[in-house]
Design an enzyme around this catalytic site. Structure first.
Site, PDB file in Angstrom:
ATOM      1  N   LYS A 113       0.836  -1.217   0.000  1.00  0.00           N
ATOM      2  CA  LYS A 113       0.000   0.000   0.000  1.00  0.00           C
ATOM      3  C   LYS A 113       0.865   1.258   0.000  1.00  0.00           C
ATOM      4  O   LYS A 113       0.480   2.271  -0.589  1.00  0.00           O
ATOM      5  CB  LYS A 113      -0.952  -0.021   1.197  1.00  0.00           C
ATOM      6  CG  LYS A 113      -1.840  -1.260   1.174  1.00  0.00           C
ATOM      7  CD  LYS A 113      -3.300  -0.973   1.299  1.00  0.00           C
ATOM      8  CE  LYS A 113      -4.148  -2.169   0.912  1.00  0.00           C
ATOM      9  NZ  LYS A 113      -4.635  -2.932   2.051  1.00  0.00           N
ATOM     10  N   LYS A 195      -4.446 -11.272  -8.624  1.00  0.00           N
ATOM     11  CA  LYS A 195      -5.709 -11.878  -8.191  1.00  0.00           C
ATOM     12  C   LYS A 195      -6.874 -11.006  -8.623  1.00  0.00           C
ATOM     13  O   LYS A 195      -6.705  -9.808  -8.847  1.00  0.00           O
ATOM     14  CB  LYS A 195      -5.706 -12.071  -6.672  1.00  0.00           C
ATOM     15  CG  LYS A 195      -5.526 -10.790  -5.862  1.00  0.00           C
ATOM     16  CD  LYS A 195      -5.846 -10.995  -4.398  1.00  0.00           C
ATOM     17  CE  LYS A 195      -6.201  -9.663  -3.742  1.00  0.00           C
ATOM     18  NZ  LYS A 195      -6.948  -9.732  -2.532  1.00  0.00           N
ATOM     19  N   LYS A 198     -11.147  -5.991  -6.077  1.00  0.00           N
ATOM     20  CA  LYS A 198     -12.160  -4.941  -6.182  1.00  0.00           C
ATOM     21  C   LYS A 198     -11.624  -3.724  -6.910  1.00  0.00           C
ATOM     22  O   LYS A 198     -12.328  -3.065  -7.647  1.00  0.00           O
ATOM     23  CB  LYS A 198     -12.581  -4.492  -4.782  1.00  0.00           C
ATOM     24  CG  LYS A 198     -13.378  -5.518  -4.036  1.00  0.00           C
ATOM     25  CD  LYS A 198     -14.103  -4.831  -2.903  1.00  0.00           C
ATOM     26  CE  LYS A 198     -14.306  -5.775  -1.745  1.00  0.00           C
ATOM     27  NZ  LYS A 198     -13.231  -5.698  -0.736  1.00  0.00           N
TER      28      LYS A 198
HETATM   29  P1  ADP Z   1     -10.181  -7.142  -2.430  1.00  0.00           P
HETATM   30  O1  ADP Z   1      -8.797  -7.707  -2.425  1.00  0.00           O
HETATM   31  O2  ADP Z   1     -10.902  -7.431  -3.661  1.00  0.00           O
HETATM   32  O3  ADP Z   1     -10.236  -5.691  -2.021  1.00  0.00           O
HETATM   33  P2  ADP Z   1     -10.841  -7.821   0.254  1.00  0.00           P
HETATM   34  O4  ADP Z   1      -9.427  -7.489   0.560  1.00  0.00           O
HETATM   35  O5  ADP Z   1     -11.880  -6.954   0.867  1.00  0.00           O
HETATM   36  O6  ADP Z   1     -10.995  -7.905  -1.320  1.00  0.00           O
HETATM   37  O7  ADP Z   1     -11.124  -9.325   0.640  1.00  0.00           O
HETATM   38  C1  ADP Z   1     -12.297  -9.852   1.198  1.00  0.00           C
HETATM   39  C2  ADP Z   1     -12.150 -11.363   1.320  1.00  0.00           C
HETATM   40  O8  ADP Z   1     -12.085 -11.958   0.020  1.00  0.00           O
HETATM   41  C3  ADP Z   1     -10.863 -11.803   2.029  1.00  0.00           C
HETATM   42  O9  ADP Z   1     -11.149 -12.941   2.821  1.00  0.00           O
HETATM   43  C4  ADP Z   1      -9.928 -12.153   0.906  1.00  0.00           C
HETATM   44  O10 ADP Z   1      -8.984 -13.131   1.285  1.00  0.00           O
HETATM   45  C5  ADP Z   1     -10.894 -12.722  -0.132  1.00  0.00           C
HETATM   46  N1  ADP Z   1     -10.382 -12.513  -1.499  1.00  0.00           N
HETATM   47  C6  ADP Z   1     -10.237 -11.337  -2.151  1.00  0.00           C
HETATM   48  N2  ADP Z   1      -9.765 -11.525  -3.408  1.00  0.00           N
HETATM   49  C7  ADP Z   1      -9.599 -12.859  -3.554  1.00  0.00           C
HETATM   50  C8  ADP Z   1      -9.181 -13.706  -4.642  1.00  0.00           C
HETATM   51  N3  ADP Z   1      -8.850 -13.204  -5.830  1.00  0.00           N
HETATM   52  N4  ADP Z   1      -9.131 -15.043  -4.441  1.00  0.00           N
HETATM   53  C9  ADP Z   1      -9.493 -15.573  -3.249  1.00  0.00           C
HETATM   54  N5  ADP Z   1      -9.922 -14.844  -2.198  1.00  0.00           N
HETATM   55  C10 ADP Z   1      -9.983 -13.508  -2.324  1.00  0.00           C
END
Ligand code: ADP
Ligand code: TRP
Length: 337
Positions: A113, A195, A198
């Site tokens: 970050k 990955k 969002k």
């Molecule tokens: P993002 O990375 O999209 O902002 P978050 O950090 O809010 O999402 O993650 C919310 C949940 O979803 C967490 O438990 C995270 O491990 C899971 N998660 C997010 N992206 C992935 C992904 N591409 N594959 C598997 N799990 C994910």
């Protein structure tokens, strides 16, 4: 026997996607009958990277609606918003005294970050794992269903809990990341890189709010190549990811057919047709996502109902949180009144 306590949270920083579903929410839904579950929207955490709050309210309600549309039953679990449980902030304060600048600076997510927002390296960003530990420990949760990217934060939560127990007296059980399968899941973007997320790669991430046509368009654009050069080849990441996605949303027969086609292909005799595979995957994906999307839309059109749900969730969460906080104050010796 008392049910084990489960907690997890999702940041309201954008639209939920398949990674969130398969990494996190699918497990939430499976856990709701067997455990005492707390699931929440981490709106304080979102301020560490998204200081603009114009869309935050709407985003919070969308996350709540999408969780219910994915199968969470707000009468079985406590579904709440982080900022409605102020007890978390007090526990965060105590845990901050047990966490050190050096270890926080070494966290992978912090380093990422800092690279992404060099002009806003705020203290909240540095202490993000401390707030996350407070989220978990406030309910004395032991199982935390999260994706693979959260393992380090969970390890830190265990360290803070152990330090607290050691310094003040046994208070917290140690929490662990949880997945029904032994490995934590990671869903890659449709280009097989990074990955699904969002905030990044909008065209390579499948969102639960995507229209049928957009889903088709994204899947058809997924990266492929000319096919395997020999039978039983190792699949490149971007091809493996298509198989993984197919394994999640298509029938076993469908997956088997394309697996066999892949394994029997070679240069000059390529049986697998990635175009056909993507067409099939696109239709199965539409079939999977569209009922979730339409239920989530209906729920979002009934704001009063959503507000009632998060009020009920907050009441349940605060009852648990205030119990832990009394214990914490007593253990530290801060119970004057
Ligand atoms: P993002 O990375 O999209 O902002 P978050 O950090 O809010 O999402 O993650 C919310 C949940 O979803 C967490 O438990 C995270 O491990 C899971 N998660 C997010 N992206 C992935 C992904 N591409 N594959 C598997 N799990 C994910
Ligand atoms: N950091 C988590 C994520 O980015 C979200 C989160 C905040 C969380 N508090 C939590 C997850 C507590 C599990 C438990 O995905």
């Amino acid at each position: 026997m008392e049910k084990e306590i489960v907690l997890s949270g999702i940041r309201p920083t954008g639209f939920l996607h398949l990674g969130n579903y398969f990494g996190a929410m699918r497990n939430y839904v499976r856990m709701q009958d067997d455990f005492n579950c707390y699931f929440f929207v981490a709106n304080w955490h979102s301020l560490t990277t998204h200081p603009d709050t114009k869309e935050l309210q709407q985003s919070v309600l969308r996350v709540v609606a999408e969780n219910i549309a994915c199968g969470l039953d707000p009468n079985k679990v406590s579904l709440y918003v982080q900022s409605d449980v102020p007890e978390i902030a007090e526990l965060y304060l105590y845990l901050n005294m047990l966490s050190y600048k050096g270890e926080l600076e070494k966290t992978t997510t912090f380093k990422d970050k800092v690279r992404m927002q060099p002009d806003n390296v705020n203290a909240g960003l540095l202490t993000y794992p401390v707030l996350q530990a407070a989220d978990i420990l406030i309910h004395r949760a032991v199982k935390v269903p999260v994706g693979k990217d959260q393992e380090q934060n969970l390890e830190m939560a265990r360290n803070f809990a152990e330090r607290f127990n050691h310094r003040y007296g046994e208070t917290f059980p140690l929490p662990y990341a949880f997945n029904y399968n032994s490995d934590l899941v990671k869903i890659l973007g449709l280009d097989g890189e990074g990955k699904m997320s969002k905030s990044e790669n909008q065209m390579t991430t499948l969102f639960l709010a995507d229209t049928d046509d957009l889903i088709r368009k994204k899947v058809m654009k997924a990266k492929t190549d000319q096919g395997p050069l020999s039978p039983n080849s190792v699949k490149p990441d971007y091809i493996q990811n298509l198989f993984t996605l197919m394994g999640l949303v298509s029938s076993a027969d469908t997956v088997k057919k394309f697996e066999e086609d892949f394994n029997n292909s070679s240069e000059g005799n390529c049986i697998i047709r990635y175009g056909d595979m993507k067409k099939q995957l696109a239709e199965d994906m539409v079939h999977f996502i569209s009922p979730i999307r339409s239920q989530a839309t209906d729920l979002q059109n009934n704001k009063a109902h959503l507000l009632k749900i998060i009020k009920q969730g907050a009441d349940k969460a605060r009852a648990s949180a205030s119990g832990t906080l009394s214990l914490v104050r007593k253990t530290i010796g801060m119970d004057y009144l």
